[in-house]
Design a protein around this motif. Structure first.
Motif, PDB file in Angstrom:
ATOM      1  N   ILE A   1       0.828  -1.212   0.000  1.00 39.61           N
ATOM      2  CA  ILE A   1       0.000   0.000   0.000  1.00 39.61           C
ATOM      3  C   ILE A   1       0.857   1.255   0.000  1.00 39.61           C
ATOM      4  O   ILE A   1       0.617   2.189  -0.770  1.00 39.61           O
ATOM      5  CB  ILE A   1      -0.947   0.004   1.221  1.00 39.61           C
ATOM      6  CG1 ILE A   1      -1.997  -1.107   1.097  1.00 39.61           C
ATOM      7  CG2 ILE A   1      -1.638   1.366   1.374  1.00 39.61           C
ATOM      8  CD1 ILE A   1      -2.769  -1.359   2.376  1.00 39.61           C
ATOM      9  N   SER A   2       1.872   1.280   0.875  1.00 45.35           N
ATOM     10  CA  SER A   2       2.636   2.508   1.120  1.00 45.35           C
ATOM     11  C   SER A   2       3.901   2.638   0.273  1.00 45.35           C
ATOM     12  O   SER A   2       4.410   3.739   0.065  1.00 45.35           O
ATOM     13  CB  SER A   2       3.039   2.577   2.597  1.00 45.35           C
ATOM     14  OG  SER A   2       3.978   1.547   2.898  1.00 45.35           O
ATOM     15  N   GLY A   3       4.430   1.502  -0.172  1.00 49.64           N
ATOM     16  CA  GLY A   3       5.705   1.533  -0.878  1.00 49.64           C
ATOM     17  C   GLY A   3       6.900   1.535   0.061  1.00 49.64           C
ATOM     18  O   GLY A   3       8.054   1.502  -0.377  1.00 49.64           O
ATOM     19  N   ASP A   4       6.638   1.553   1.374  1.00 49.70           N
ATOM     20  CA  ASP A   4       7.701   1.527   2.376  1.00 49.70           C
ATOM     21  C   ASP A   4       8.111   0.074   2.632  1.00 49.70           C
ATOM     22  O   ASP A   4       7.337  -0.714   3.175  1.00 49.70           O
ATOM     23  CB  ASP A   4       7.197   2.179   3.667  1.00 49.70           C
ATOM     24  CG  ASP A   4       8.270   2.290   4.742  1.00 49.70           C
ATOM     25  OD1 ASP A   4       9.329   1.644   4.604  1.00 49.70           O
ATOM     26  OD2 ASP A   4       8.044   3.007   5.736  1.00 49.70           O
ATOM     27  N   SER A   5       9.335  -0.276   2.252  1.00 48.23           N
ATOM     28  CA  SER A   5       9.784  -1.669   2.350  1.00 48.23           C
ATOM     29  C   SER A   5      10.097  -2.111   3.784  1.00 48.23           C
ATOM     30  O   SER A   5      10.317  -3.296   4.034  1.00 48.23           O
ATOM     31  CB  SER A   5      11.025  -1.886   1.480  1.00 48.23           C
ATOM     32  OG  SER A   5      12.099  -1.082   1.946  1.00 48.23           O
ATOM     33  N   THR A   6      10.106  -1.163   4.721  1.00 51.72           N
ATOM     34  CA  THR A   6      10.420  -1.496   6.118  1.00 51.72           C
ATOM     35  C   THR A   6       9.502  -2.587   6.651  1.00 51.72           C
ATOM     36  O   THR A   6       9.956  -3.531   7.316  1.00 51.72           O
ATOM     37  CB  THR A   6      10.304  -0.250   7.019  1.00 51.72           C
ATOM     38  OG1 THR A   6      11.144   0.776   6.502  1.00 51.72           O
ATOM     39  CG2 THR A   6      10.697  -0.568   8.446  1.00 51.72           C
ATOM     40  N   PHE A   7       8.229  -2.464   6.373  1.00 54.20           N
ATOM     41  CA  PHE A   7       7.249  -3.433   6.888  1.00 54.20           C
ATOM     42  C   PHE A   7       7.555  -4.834   6.343  1.00 54.20           C
ATOM     43  O   PHE A   7       7.549  -5.813   7.091  1.00 54.20           O
ATOM     44  CB  PHE A   7       5.833  -3.022   6.493  1.00 54.20           C
ATOM     45  CG  PHE A   7       5.457  -1.617   6.883  1.00 54.20           C
ATOM     46  CD1 PHE A   7       5.442  -1.227   8.206  1.00 54.20           C
ATOM     47  CD2 PHE A   7       5.118  -0.679   5.910  1.00 54.20           C
ATOM     48  CE1 PHE A   7       5.094   0.064   8.574  1.00 54.20           C
ATOM     49  CE2 PHE A   7       4.774   0.612   6.258  1.00 54.20           C
ATOM     50  CZ  PHE A   7       4.768   0.985   7.586  1.00 54.20           C
ATOM     51  N   HIS A   8       7.815  -4.913   5.057  1.00 58.16           N
ATOM     52  CA  HIS A   8       8.105  -6.196   4.415  1.00 58.16           C
ATOM     53  C   HIS A   8       9.371  -6.822   5.007  1.00 58.16           C
ATOM     54  O   HIS A   8       9.401  -8.022   5.296  1.00 58.16           O
ATOM     55  CB  HIS A   8       8.280  -5.980   2.905  1.00 58.16           C
ATOM     56  CG  HIS A   8       8.484  -7.249   2.128  1.00 58.16           C
ATOM     57  ND1 HIS A   8       7.511  -7.776   1.302  1.00 58.16           N
ATOM     58  CD2 HIS A   8       9.542  -8.101   2.044  1.00 58.16           C
ATOM     59  CE1 HIS A   8       7.966  -8.894   0.742  1.00 58.16           C
ATOM     60  NE2 HIS A   8       9.207  -9.104   1.176  1.00 58.16           N
TER      61      HIS A   8
END
Length: 389
Positions: free
Chosen positions: A187-194
């Motif tokens: 959703i966000s494009g922030d790879s931190t979560f992944h």
């Protein structure tokens, strides 16, 4: 000779027609039963303090919980799934109303169950409609969940209680909460979560599995060294037993993790864990397990339909990745057995549940052999996954 031959053919054809009609009638009756149970969910009054978690049947009494309970997302999620199965707008409207009541959990950093609560409600809603508000809640919830990540351990902390004994406990159930993080990156494009989700999955892969691919429920870590210091149970029969739903969380969790990462080690573990489950000598013929594979009371131990539902849903996805028909046949068998009078809650029971015979927490004698909300959620998901095939 000819007349006898024709008579035999006639009898054979009539027999086949009767058999087909009987099967169709049986299928029709089951559909009617399910529709009746769906209506029970629809008629349950929306109340922020009364998410239905489970139900005792003698006497009939619904166990109601507020949104902070780890199970709150399953009831709205079930309503979203019934909408997808039926197309009936009433379920969509009611699902949205219940989902909105879970929003206040997006800042709750005292729990690892953010995925169960938020993704099973808002995530299911997002599958139905492109809703920016739902996306925002999912991403905010993922940020909150990440505050429980310890980089030394490489995991998200599961529980805060029992802290004088458990320095940093991680339960296999936590694998299911990773879906929220994987989706938050999409959703966000922030790879931190992944990255956090994949790290957690790798740590669990390394430490939660025994040599035979059964699963430890709880692994307690040292926060300085990051090494495991205890491997115990909280809901199983004993520390070395195989808790059925925990085994289900493992199958489901690693199949789901493979979906997002395409890490072959995750797929391999999902298959190995499924093999242990499906081939276990103590698994009943109908595929609905006893609550723990090692309960000495077997065959008089309680069953756990919730574990069966979790595994069945997972196996449909696992079949999609592997095309191994063993998973498909097993899932179809178990789903048919769950969708029968033996496991469907009787029509006369006036409660917002679909399945009976689940076991929540046997060591605490809590929610034994009764309807539980997460059994319904994964049962409905299995129906949808089968339909998608």
């Amino acid at each position: 000779m000819h007349s006898k031959h024709y008579f035999k053919v006639f009898i054979l054809v009539v027999g086949l027609l009767v058999s087909c009609n009987t099967k169709e009638q049986k299928k029709s009756n089951q559909s009617i039963k399910l529709e009746h149970r769906y209506e029970k969910l629809l008629s349950y009054k929306v109340d922020s303090l009364s998410f239905p978690r489970s139900m005792s049947l003698n006497p009939e009494n619904v166990h109601k919980v507020p949104s902070k309970d780890w199970t709150s997302g399953f009831f709205p999620g079930s309503l979203w799934q019934i909408y997808k199965l039926t197309g009936d707008e009433r379920y969509k409207e009611r699902a949205a109303a219940w989902t909105a009541l879970v929003e206040n959990q997006k800042y709750n950093d005292k729990t690892h169950d953010m995925g169960f609560k938020v993704y099973c409600s808002f995530g299911e809603g997002l599958k139905v409609e492109d809703n920016q508000f739902y996306k925002d809640v999912i991403v905010e919830s993922a940020k909150t969940l990440c505050t429980r990540f310890n980089s030394n351990v490489g995991s998200i902390r599961s529980w805060d209680f029992n802290s004088d004994i458990w320095e940093f406990p991680v339960i296999v159930d936590n694998m299911l909460n990773l879906e929220l993080l994987f989706e938050a990156t999409k959703i966000s494009g922030d790879s931190t979560f992944h990255k956090i989700a994949e790290t957690h999955a790798n740590t669990t892969l390394k430490n939660h599995f025994r040599a035979d691919n059964s699963i430890y429920h709880v692994v307690v870590y040292d926060t300085i060294s990051g090494a495991p210091k205890m491997k115990v149970t909280h809901q199983g029969f004993n520390d070395e037993s195989t808790w059925a739903r925990g085994q289900g969380w493992g199958i489901y969790g690693y199949t789901m993790a493979y979906r997002y990462t395409k890490n072959p080690a995750f797929l391999k573990q999902a298959e190995a864990t499924a093999k242990f489950y499906m081939e276990h000598e103590n698994l009943p013929e109908d595929g609905i397990p006893y609550w723990d594979f090692n309960d000495p009371a077997i065959p008089n131990a309680p069953r756990d339909a919730s574990a069966a539902a979790v595994v069945t849903s997972a196996l449909y996805e696992l079949y999609g990745f592997t095309q191994n028909k063993v998973y498909l046949y097993f899932a179809n068998k178990v789903l048919n057995n769950l969708n029968s009078s033996k496991y469907l809650l009787d029509d006369t029971v006036n409660g917002p549940f679909i399945l009976n015979h689940s076991t929540g927490n046997w060591p605490k004698n809590d929610e034994i052999d009764e309807p539980i909300s997460y059994a319904d959620y994964y049962f409905l998901e299995a129906l949808l996954r089968k339909k998608a095939l």
